[in-house]
Write an enzyme that holds these catalytic residues in place. Structure first.
Site, mmCIF file in Angstrom:
data_model
loop_
_atom_site.group_PDB
_atom_site.id
_atom_site.type_symbol
_atom_site.label_atom_id
_atom_site.label_comp_id
_atom_site.label_asym_id
_atom_site.label_seq_id
_atom_site.Cartn_x
_atom_site.Cartn_y
_atom_site.Cartn_z
ATOM 1 N N GLY A 116 -6.675 45.645 -54.857
ATOM 2 C CA GLY A 116 -6.628 44.542 -55.805
ATOM 3 C C GLY A 116 -7.975 43.845 -55.916
ATOM 4 O O GLY A 116 -8.720 43.765 -54.934
ATOM 5 N N HIS A 447 18.069 30.148 -12.089
ATOM 6 C CA HIS A 447 17.490 30.686 -10.856
ATOM 7 C C HIS A 447 18.171 32.018 -10.525
ATOM 8 O O HIS A 447 19.405 32.117 -10.626
ATOM 9 C CB HIS A 447 17.723 29.710 -9.706
ATOM 10 C CG HIS A 447 17.246 30.227 -8.387
ATOM 11 N ND1 HIS A 447 15.910 30.254 -8.058
ATOM 12 C CD2 HIS A 447 17.917 30.778 -7.337
ATOM 13 C CE1 HIS A 447 15.785 30.786 -6.843
ATOM 14 N NE2 HIS A 447 16.992 31.111 -6.389
#
Ligand code: NAI
Length: 468
Positions: A116, A447
């Site tokens: 382009g 945990h």
């Protein structure tokens, strides 16, 4: 002359294709022009994606040879099938490229394969990859042409022996001696891949530290770690040339501060000294748009507009040259064109280096805060004290959180360790909401997880880290 578009985007990389998809979602009539023949830009074709495919595979190869035995896994004789490693990388790229093509179609974007060129306000000429020519008329043009590697004087790139990121991702054999020029992100990621596969890697860097832009304490720890992994660093050295001989390459360099020159032999040299905006030959002058000497388009209004009906995003404007930043720019511009509020917070664009361990950061470094005279408190937590990292034998690195001394607002976070490229997102969200370090410190984290290191570092800002 064909019908009028609402938006014509030049470039189909992360900036361009995300802009196109968002504009399509918002009901705009969109075309996206791409000259590579494939969507995805540098990131998907010769950057983020293929490098991660090789980083993942080479990490497993190295782990199989060096770490599996200590985990009680015997693999027998280890062998490298580089062709297959490259083929699975190409498959990943191919699949993702097709995915983007599908997304453009789904959102009714016209994907035009060609180059382009802006031909004036509201006009874009396209030279198709098949040689055809067409002229598009549009209300808005978005420049999303990305960037290209910067070269060095005296060094001719051939993408076989003297390569950029493009060639470095497609070497056909493992070079015995590999030299990387530049200890930035590409240098460290590519150096890691090829060193794990067996190359002797030397990284030459102009500055007296690695990873400029990263927090200095992290950079020091990273340098120490990569040295242990077998990388050799030559800091404060300026490369002056690479001579191509039949059987080897001879690289010449001299101390950046002046001094005696020396030479190093190599089989492959990777040049990774940064990138420049790719804006040459785009017809910018036809709409009165200017660039600086690195090709960067000058944004005048702070919101991506570079002329009436012309916008620019991603690597070809200011800000870090990162895929996710380009993606955010693209979405913001599509929303602005659709009459919505589009905005990108450049203070909160995370950086990730996908080495092992990973390195990630967001916000200000300690040096930046000192230079700005901001008083801050630091909380730090080593992965050596994180239970999940210890059970996984991945204890190198730490998390550091910097918070404003008066308000406790988080100003920056810097991490090196297992999976920190994912964990940085927690900090980005927290900072986007203006969180204090205490907000993270008092948020329950599962945990045993690696993310507990983030919480512990935040607890460290007020001095209540739970550490042996
Ligand atoms: P970089 O800007 O990260 O690093 C370039 C390095 O080369 C710097 O340390 C610089 O001091 C050094 N250098 C410059 N001139 C030199 C010379 N003549 N001799 C020796 N050293 C010299 O650039 P890099 O690594 O090429 O990456 C390009 C872009 O791609 C960057 O914007 C980077 O952020 C992006 N990228 C991002 C990745 C990620 O997010 N994981 C992965 C790869 C690239």
């Amino acid at each position: 002359m064909s019908e009028t578009y609402d938006v014509v985007i030049i470039g189909g990389g992360p900036g361009g294709y995300n802009c196109a998809i968002r504009a399509g979602q918002l009901g705009l009539k969109v075309a996206c022009i791409e000259s590579r023949g494939k969507l995805g830009g540098t990131c998907l074709n010769v950057g983020c994606i293929p490098s991660k495919a090789l980083l993942h595979a080479s990490h497993l190869y190295h782990a199989a040879g060096h770490e599996f035995e200590s985990l009680g896994i015997k693999v027998g004789k280890l062998d490298l099938d580089l062709d297959q490693m490259m083929a699975q990388k190409d498959d990943a790229v191919e699949g993702l490229t097709k995915g983007i093509e599908f997304l453009l179609k789904k959102n009714k974007v016209d994907y035009i394969k060609g180059r382009g060129r802006i031909a004036g306000p509201g006009k874009v000429d396209v030279e198709g990859l098949d040689g055809s020519k067409q002229s598009l008329s549009t209300k808005n043009i978005v420049i999303a042409t990305g960037s290209e590697p910067v070269g060095l004087p005296g060094i001719e790139i051939d993408e076989e022996r003297v390569v950029t990121n493009t060639g470095a991702l497609s070497l056909t054999s493992v070079p015995k001696r590999l030299i990387l020029i530049g200890a930035g992100v590409i240098g460290l990621e590519m150096g890691s891949v090829w060193s794990r596969l067996g190359s002797e890697v030397t990284v030459i860097e102009y500055l007296d530290r690695i990873m400029p832009g990263a927090d200095a304490e992290i950079a020091k720890e990273a340098e120490r770690t990569f040295k242990k992994q077998g990388l050799t660093f030559r800091l404060g050295m300026k490369v002056t040339g690479v001579e191509k001989m039949k059987s080897k390459l001879k690289l010449s360099m001299e101390p950046a501060k002046g001094g005696e020159a020396e030479t190093l032999d190599a089989d492959v040299v990777i040049v990774a000294v940064g990138r420049r905006a790719y804006t040459d030959g785009l017809g910018l002058e036809s709409v009165g748009v200017t660039t600086d000497k690195r090709g960067v388009v000058q944004v005048t209004d702070g919101h991506f507009k570079v002329a009436d009906g012309v916008w620019a995003i991603g690597d070809c404007i200011h800000g870090p040259m990162l895929a996710h930043k380009a993606e955010d720019d693209g979405v913001a511009v599509a929303e602005l064109i659709a009459g919505k509020a589009g905005h990108v917070n450049y203070d909160l664009v995370p950086s990730v280096v996908y080495t092992n361990p990973e390195i990630a950061w967001v916000g200000k470094t300690e040096d930046e805060l000192k230079a700005a005279g901001v008083e801050y408190v630091k909380g730090k937590f080593p992965f050596m004290a994180n239970s999940r990292a210890r059970t996984n034998h991945e204890t190198v690195g730490f998390v550091k959180i910097l918070a404003d001394k008066k308000t406790d607002r988080i100003l920056g976070a810097h991490m090196m360790g297992p999976g920190v490229g994912e964990m940085i997102a927690e900090i980005c969200v927290a900072m986007e909401f203006g969180a204090a370090s205490e907000d993270i410190a008092r948020t329950c984290h599962a945990h045993p997880t690696l993310s507990e290191a983030v919480r512990q570092a935040a607890m460290g800002v007020e001095g209540w880290t739970m550490q042996m």
